[in-house]
Enzyme design. Sequence first.
Site, short mmCIF file in Angstrom:
data_model
loop_
_atom_site.label_atom_id
_atom_site.label_comp_id
_atom_site.label_asym_id
_atom_site.label_seq_id
_atom_site.Cartn_x
_atom_site.Cartn_y
_atom_site.Cartn_z
N GLN A 1 0.83 -1.20 0.00
CA GLN A 1 0.00 0.00 0.00
C GLN A 1 0.87 1.26 0.00
O GLN A 1 0.60 2.21 -0.73
CB GLN A 1 -0.92 -0.02 1.22
CG GLN A 1 -1.93 -1.15 1.18
CD GLN A 1 -2.66 -1.33 2.49
OE1 GLN A 1 -2.28 -0.77 3.52
NE2 GLN A 1 -3.71 -2.13 2.48
N GLU B 1 -0.84 4.43 14.43
CA GLU B 1 -2.10 3.83 14.05
C GLU B 1 -3.00 3.52 15.23
O GLU B 1 -2.54 3.04 16.28
CB GLU B 1 -1.84 2.52 13.29
CG GLU B 1 -0.97 2.73 12.04
CD GLU B 1 -0.96 1.53 11.15
OE1 GLU B 1 -1.50 1.65 10.04
OE2 GLU B 1 -0.43 0.49 11.57
N GLU C 1 -3.52 4.54 10.18
CA GLU C 1 -4.92 4.14 10.19
C GLU C 1 -5.59 4.74 11.41
O GLU C 1 -5.05 4.64 12.52
CB GLU C 1 -5.06 2.62 10.20
CG GLU C 1 -4.67 1.97 8.89
CD GLU C 1 -4.85 0.46 8.90
OE1 GLU C 1 -5.12 -0.10 9.99
OE2 GLU C 1 -4.72 -0.17 7.84
#
Length: 578
Positions: free
Chosen positions: A188, A453, A475
């Site tokens: 990613q 995250e 995230e």
Amino acid sequence: MARVRTAALAAAALTLSAFAAVAGSASAAPSATPDFGPNVTVFDPSMSASSIQSKLSSVFNAQQSAQFGSARTALLFKPGTYNVDANVGFYEQVAGLGLTPGQVTINGQVHVEADWQGGNATLNFWRDAEGLTINPPGGTDTWAVSQADPLRRVQVNGNLKLDDGGWSSGGFLADSRVTGQVQSGSQQQWLSRNDQIGSWTGRNWNMVFSGVQGAPASNSFPNPPYTALAQTPVIAEKPYLYVDGAGNYNVFVPALRTNSSGTSWANGNPAGTSLPISQFYIVKPGDTAATINAQLAAGKNLLVTPGIYHLNQTLNVTRADTVVLGLGIATFVPDNGITAVSVGDVNGVKIAGLLIDAGTTNSPVLMQVGPNGSSASHAADPTVLSDVHFRIGGAGVGKATQSLVVNSNNVITDDTWIWRADHGSGVGWNTNTAANGLVVNGNNVTAYGLFAEHYQQYQVIWNGQGGKTVFYQSEMPYDPPNQGAYMNGSTKGWASYKIGANVTSHEAWGLGIYCLFLNDASISNAHAIETPSNATVKFHDMVTVMLGSNAGTITHIVNNTGAAAGPGHTVQDLVSFP
């Protein structure tokens, strides 16, 4: 001119000290291998390939799927050539003991696969390989990883493949040479720093390059989504253990580099300083915080061998240029709500190769660099954190209000995963509680490979002036139960990357911020990034992603700029702000 000349002389002295440490030791009597405790194995080229392979295989078989296991292992190769295959599992370090990668050659793969997850590498965490020349059979080495899996100081004679057929979620390659092609596959995001590569292929959301010779063009984001800085602003590579020509063990501390590209060893021995192992206290399982602190107070550096160390008092690093080097993902767990590590506002501390795992009683801070109000300049000799990772929950209940607080100026972080666990044991909105991952109060702090995250408020708060971030992956928390539980006053959600209201200078490149609100798809986060609107606070190449098909919304990328990432438009890009 005097300052330039002084810096040049200092650099020359460092280079000469490294050369003298290697060349001069040839006449010294070799020392015995130190006692590194039960979790370190040192291989010698005189050993049979079958015996070495047996050890490598047994460790991997035990560690392949031990995501939250208690074993910690370092497998170290003395200079020479080996015909083995090293499959690297959880909490496992495979490293060469040469001053340069060319002194240890593996005719075989040193690799990470995702067989245990059917090719899905998004859970391949906490492992390390460094200091090796790798000649992979078939011409391609595989390093299918996500966070906290650095590949450093390696030469891959061939190609390097970064996935295993399924998803993979971010990684870090530094001070390395790949003679062939790097194939990013499903990654990613990815950071390559100070590497030399033959070529690069692959893209997804953001591929970032800093000081990489052979990197793709720098001005293509978002099509393709490449971000490339021709030079790395300021960096000192991770310290490492090595054996010199006389068989003596030392720790090499690489010199500071500014505006650099390519590897530190491209022209032979790197610049830096060699410290004999006699200057280190070798921390082994069973050592207490009191013992470790006494050694620090006596002026020793620390070599922390693999293990899980529960601390009932804070480790205080107060001497300038102290080195704390962990092997085999050595892990500190603060008990009774203490801070695990506190660093003074001094020059040149190097901390590397550690996992700080929150304890069951809430710690206000897991690691603090510099006391509140630190003000000294450390530009000539900064503190550097290399492969220092933080975890809140996952292996059991963990709690910490803030994970890493940086108060000192000029600190460098290099590959840092700051993680509130989204799976494992002791995980839940009211269980593994944690507000913020990183708080920066110092000026001129630089972060490379910053992963933060799932924290419940801001993932990162940056209050210092002159900060720089090269690559950010984040995230938002998966587990807010509803919008009402995830509010910043009247604002929906908390930005991932927050610049303080008084900041007038900051720059960041290559930021990827994702949402996946699993409990309530109607949850929104108003901004991925919040910042004062100022021409000298700059962001380059940002992407927001809603993971899945219907799992919430990131309404804007920076402040009220940038389109919403949500159902129907899962990926949004912004080239620059302001």
